[in-house]
Design an enzyme around this catalytic site. Structure first.
Site, PDB file in Angstrom:
ATOM      1  N   HIS A   1      12.739   2.200   2.297  1.00  0.00           N
ATOM      2  CA  HIS A   1      12.718   2.414   3.746  1.00  0.00           C
ATOM      3  C   HIS A   1      11.383   1.976   4.329  1.00  0.00           C
ATOM      4  O   HIS A   1      10.369   1.954   3.635  1.00  0.00           O
ATOM      5  CB  HIS A   1      12.972   3.891   4.078  1.00  0.00           C
ATOM      6  CG  HIS A   1      11.838   4.778   3.688  1.00  0.00           C
ATOM      7  ND1 HIS A   1      11.624   5.178   2.384  1.00  0.00           N
ATOM      8  CD2 HIS A   1      10.843   5.314   4.431  1.00  0.00           C
ATOM      9  CE1 HIS A   1      10.553   5.936   2.335  1.00  0.00           C
ATOM     10  NE2 HIS A   1      10.040   6.034   3.564  1.00  0.00           N
TER      11      HIS A   1
ATOM     12  N   HIS B   1       5.522  -1.379   6.287  1.00  0.00           N
ATOM     13  CA  HIS B   1       5.547  -1.635   4.855  1.00  0.00           C
ATOM     14  C   HIS B   1       6.670  -0.834   4.210  1.00  0.00           C
ATOM     15  O   HIS B   1       7.140   0.140   4.781  1.00  0.00           O
ATOM     16  CB  HIS B   1       4.205  -1.230   4.216  1.00  0.00           C
ATOM     17  CG  HIS B   1       3.906   0.217   4.422  1.00  0.00           C
ATOM     18  ND1 HIS B   1       3.219   0.673   5.537  1.00  0.00           N
ATOM     19  CD2 HIS B   1       4.213   1.313   3.693  1.00  0.00           C
ATOM     20  CE1 HIS B   1       3.129   1.998   5.476  1.00  0.00           C
ATOM     21  NE2 HIS B   1       3.726   2.411   4.369  1.00  0.00           N
TER      22      HIS B   1
END
Length: 190
Positions: A127, A42
């Protein structure tokens, strides 16, 4: 419960990243890293940590409002980097990063307004963590290998509230389990 707001990559993009990670795991020293699992991939927008159950309904309502105020936008996973002197290896993002930052800001504001203790504000860095290490590891070969990686571009159309269930078994390398507790369509569509 331990919660965060996130963008979840679609299954085919996760598959592309899984193929890239399989190549990285062939590099020398890869066994010194704890590789994250595909079900947990995620892009965190806002980390809420432990949230009192009484705050969850207001947090959810505020996240729903943040999603309605945000239009869908294009995104791809690409490149790589590291945090913490080699303690975390990640792949980054490309596409409409300004829209992603706005969504992250709205998710953070939703937490603050719902009364969730958020700690200090940090500039958002898109990220997706692919590996961690308890000790500092020379991640340069992995970051260099990730530099050529780019997934297909997809349209981010939703925001998820995710619960993080930390490992309890004590088995070395066990990963947290993540479960979406709520999802909202961006722009109020769908």
């Amino acid at each position: 419960m331990r919660l965060f707001a996130a963008v979840l990559p679609p299954e085919d993009v996760a598959g592309e990243l899984a193929a890239e990670i399989a190549r990285l795991r062939q590099l020398p020293g890869a066994d010194g890293l704890r590789w994250t699992g595909r079900p947990g991939w995620h892009l965190t927008l806002a980390f809420y940590s432990e949230v009192d159950d009484a705050l969850v309904p207001d947090l959810s309502a505020r996240l729903a409002r943040a999603a309605r105020r945000s239009d869908p936008f294009p995104l791809a996973l690409c490149g790589g980097g590291q945090f913490g002197h080699g303690r975390a290896l990640w792949t980054g993002a490309a596409g409409d990063l300004e829209a992603l930052r706005r969504l992250a800001g709205r998710a953070e504001a939703a937490g603050r307004r719902a009364g969730v203790p958020m700690g200090e504000h940090r500039r958002y860095t898109a990220h997706l963590t692919v590996a961690r290490s308890r000790d500092a590891v020379d991640t340069r070969p992995y970051v260099q290998a990730l530099a050529a990686f780019t997934s297909r571009t997809w349209t981010v159309a939703g925001l998820a509230l995710v619960r993080s269930n930390l490992p309890r078994s004590g088995v070395p390398g066990e990963q947290p389990r993540y479960e979406s507790v709520a999802r909202w369509a961006l722009g109020g569509a769908g």
